[in-house]
Design a protein around this motif. Sequence first.
Motif, PDB file in Angstrom:
ATOM      1  N   GLY A 191       0.937  -1.425   0.177  1.00 41.75           N
ATOM      2  CA  GLY A 191      -0.113  -0.031  -0.070  1.00 41.75           C
ATOM      3  C   GLY A 191       0.840   1.150   0.022  1.00 41.75           C
ATOM      4  O   GLY A 191       0.266   2.373   0.300  1.00 41.75           O
ATOM      5  N   TYR A 192       2.052   1.154  -0.285  1.00 46.54           N
ATOM      6  CA  TYR A 192       2.848   2.298  -0.208  1.00 46.54           C
ATOM      7  C   TYR A 192       3.969   2.282  -1.280  1.00 46.54           C
ATOM      8  O   TYR A 192       4.408   1.091  -1.695  1.00 46.54           O
ATOM      9  CB  TYR A 192       3.583   2.619   1.249  1.00 46.54           C
ATOM     10  CG  TYR A 192       4.488   1.321   1.712  1.00 46.54           C
ATOM     11  CD1 TYR A 192       5.908   1.318   1.594  1.00 46.54           C
ATOM     12  CD2 TYR A 192       4.015   0.304   2.403  1.00 46.54           C
ATOM     13  CE1 TYR A 192       6.593   0.375   2.147  1.00 46.54           C
ATOM     14  CE2 TYR A 192       4.779  -0.808   2.606  1.00 46.54           C
ATOM     15  CZ  TYR A 192       6.068  -0.597   2.545  1.00 46.54           C
ATOM     16  OH  TYR A 192       6.975  -1.714   3.079  1.00 46.54           O
ATOM     17  N   ARG A 216      -5.387   9.320  -9.114  1.00 47.97           N
ATOM     18  CA  ARG A 216      -5.239   7.889  -9.381  1.00 47.97           C
ATOM     19  C   ARG A 216      -4.242   7.266  -8.260  1.00 47.97           C
ATOM     20  O   ARG A 216      -4.370   5.826  -8.011  1.00 47.97           O
ATOM     21  CB  ARG A 216      -4.607   7.534 -10.540  1.00 47.97           C
ATOM     22  CG  ARG A 216      -5.721   7.898 -11.782  1.00 47.97           C
ATOM     23  CD  ARG A 216      -4.990   7.700 -13.182  1.00 47.97           C
ATOM     24  NE  ARG A 216      -3.720   8.455 -13.496  1.00 47.97           N
ATOM     25  CZ  ARG A 216      -2.931   8.241 -14.438  1.00 47.97           C
ATOM     26  NH1 ARG A 216      -3.001   7.115 -15.066  1.00 47.97           N
ATOM     27  NH2 ARG A 216      -1.634   8.705 -14.386  1.00 47.97           N
ATOM     28  N   LEU A 217      -3.401   8.053  -7.473  1.00 47.78           N
ATOM     29  CA  LEU A 217      -2.515   7.502  -6.585  1.00 47.78           C
ATOM     30  C   LEU A 217      -3.159   7.732  -5.094  1.00 47.78           C
ATOM     31  O   LEU A 217      -2.442   7.510  -4.196  1.00 47.78           O
ATOM     32  CB  LEU A 217      -1.232   8.065  -6.491  1.00 47.78           C
ATOM     33  CG  LEU A 217      -0.498   7.915  -8.270  1.00 47.78           C
ATOM     34  CD1 LEU A 217       0.923   8.388  -8.084  1.00 47.78           C
ATOM     35  CD2 LEU A 217      -0.632   6.382  -8.300  1.00 47.78           C
ATOM     36  N   ALA A 218      -4.265   8.037  -4.981  1.00 40.11           N
ATOM     37  CA  ALA A 218      -4.833   8.388  -3.663  1.00 40.11           C
ATOM     38  C   ALA A 218      -4.794   7.646  -2.689  1.00 40.11           C
ATOM     39  O   ALA A 218      -4.840   7.624  -1.438  1.00 40.11           O
ATOM     40  CB  ALA A 218      -6.202   9.219  -3.849  1.00 40.11           C
ATOM     41  N   ASP A 219      -4.917   6.178  -3.162  1.00 42.51           N
ATOM     42  CA  ASP A 219      -4.983   5.046  -2.149  1.00 42.51           C
ATOM     43  C   ASP A 219      -3.671   4.600  -1.620  1.00 42.51           C
ATOM     44  O   ASP A 219      -3.498   3.553  -0.928  1.00 42.51           O
ATOM     45  CB  ASP A 219      -5.713   3.761  -2.794  1.00 42.51           C
ATOM     46  CG  ASP A 219      -7.212   4.093  -2.912  1.00 42.51           C
ATOM     47  OD1 ASP A 219      -7.736   5.018  -2.388  1.00 42.51           O
ATOM     48  OD2 ASP A 219      -7.912   3.491  -3.985  1.00 42.51           O
ATOM     49  N   LEU A 220      -2.556   5.189  -2.311  1.00 42.32           N
ATOM     50  CA  LEU A 220      -1.330   4.818  -2.103  1.00 42.32           C
ATOM     51  C   LEU A 220      -0.646   5.642  -1.013  1.00 42.32           C
ATOM     52  O   LEU A 220      -0.928   7.227  -1.362  1.00 42.32           O
ATOM     53  CB  LEU A 220      -0.142   4.854  -3.000  1.00 42.32           C
ATOM     54  CG  LEU A 220      -0.784   3.576  -4.385  1.00 42.32           C
ATOM     55  CD1 LEU A 220       0.106   3.734  -5.311  1.00 42.32           C
ATOM     56  CD2 LEU A 220      -0.334   2.184  -3.481  1.00 42.32           C
ATOM     57  N   VAL A 221       0.334   5.554  -0.167  1.00 42.75           N
ATOM     58  CA  VAL A 221       1.063   6.198   0.771  1.00 42.75           C
ATOM     59  C   VAL A 221       2.394   6.383   0.227  1.00 42.75           C
ATOM     60  O   VAL A 221       3.149   5.295  -0.293  1.00 42.75           O
ATOM     61  CB  VAL A 221       0.919   5.829   2.204  1.00 42.75           C
ATOM     62  CG1 VAL A 221       1.830   6.488   3.216  1.00 42.75           C
ATOM     63  CG2 VAL A 221      -0.346   5.541   2.792  1.00 42.75           C
ATOM     64  N   ALA A 322       0.679  -1.048  -9.449  1.00 41.31           N
ATOM     65  CA  ALA A 322      -0.252  -1.230  -8.693  1.00 41.31           C
ATOM     66  C   ALA A 322      -1.637  -1.967  -9.293  1.00 41.31           C
ATOM     67  O   ALA A 322      -2.450  -2.849  -8.723  1.00 41.31           O
ATOM     68  CB  ALA A 322      -0.991   0.035  -8.089  1.00 41.31           C
ATOM     69  N   THR A 323      -1.891  -2.048 -10.648  1.00 36.22           N
ATOM     70  CA  THR A 323      -3.251  -2.782 -11.371  1.00 36.22           C
ATOM     71  C   THR A 323      -2.737  -3.849 -12.366  1.00 36.22           C
ATOM     72  O   THR A 323      -3.595  -4.485 -12.636  1.00 36.22           O
ATOM     73  CB  THR A 323      -3.666  -1.555 -12.121  1.00 36.22           C
ATOM     74  OG1 THR A 323      -2.639  -1.034 -13.025  1.00 36.22           O
ATOM     75  CG2 THR A 323      -4.146  -0.390 -11.196  1.00 36.22           C
TER      76      THR A 323
END
Length: 360
Positions: A191-192, A216-221, A322-323
């Motif tokens: 997640g990061y 699009r990167l909002a879910d990544l830290v 990520a995808t």
Amino acid sequence: MRPIVFNGKFYGGSLNGVHRVADRLIRAVDDELGAMPANGRPDARVILPLGASWIPELSTIRVVRERGAGTQAWEQAVLPRRAAGAVLVNLCNLAPIAHARKILLLHDVQFLFSDNSYPARQRLGYRFLTPLMARTSAQVLTVSEYSRRLMDLTGVAPLERTAVLPNGADHLIDGPAAPDGASRFGLAPGGYVLLFGSAKSYKNVRVVFEAFADPRLADLVLVVVGMAEAALRAAGLHPPAGARFVGKVADDALRTLYAEALCLAFPSRTEGFGLPPIEAALSGCPSVVAPAGAIPEVCVDAVLYAGTDAPGEWADAILGYATDPVLRAAKVTAARERARTFRWADAGRGLLAHILRLAR
């Protein structure tokens, strides 16, 4: 056979990338010397400051501690006398001009360029001294073909007097990974994205900060290792909201951070070698890198590339990992295979070959 003296001035300073390389090379040479017959082995010693902040554990190379050995004055005026008649090995970009039978390892010539982020006095000193140190060395080594050719183009050292000695990377897997390397920071596996923070302009962290403005990167830290947020902001950089700053971490924790990251972002505009993507690869972490300096030479096709001034390309590449699990798995495998070619034992063997040629 002539004796060997290692310039251990750097042991009086803190551990950084250049110092790590020097220490690892000395330890690898120590292993190689230990495997030689005692009656055919040259006498070898490393001279380090009396108040050294860290001391290598060596079995064959003698450790000699000397007052004043951590200063530049000692390096230029005293060390040549201490190493008289010996092959003097200097692994941290600096060497005494007065000693001719010496090896000098130059990592890069970044000090010649405007975005080097060196203080003016240090920059001018390097520009004056480095070509002189190179000209007075029996052998000049560097860590990549890119750096070797740049030294030739800039007049620091001609091709015929230089050779490449690549870094190793397997120090990171010497010991076990920390079991809580990521969880201690409240990070979820996958997640990061990891980034080494630096205010130096050529490290180019700005482009990754800007990439994280992409929704699009909002879910990544974005996890920043090393430099603190306040120091980056004081340098005019603007980390994205939600970035996590973990400070300096030990190798065991870094190994786990690599292993559980989605990827490493490595946006430097230039590098003499570029070790972090290779370190990451040994822990199963793929990288997004800039096509700059020696990075393509070191990483070849085992990474994803994004333009140095193209935050959209960085967002696209990170999102690709990520995808697309097939893409990510392919890069993890390719990167690990590439990283396994960079071993400290090989680097030490190569360095000792240069040393023995001069010692004989």
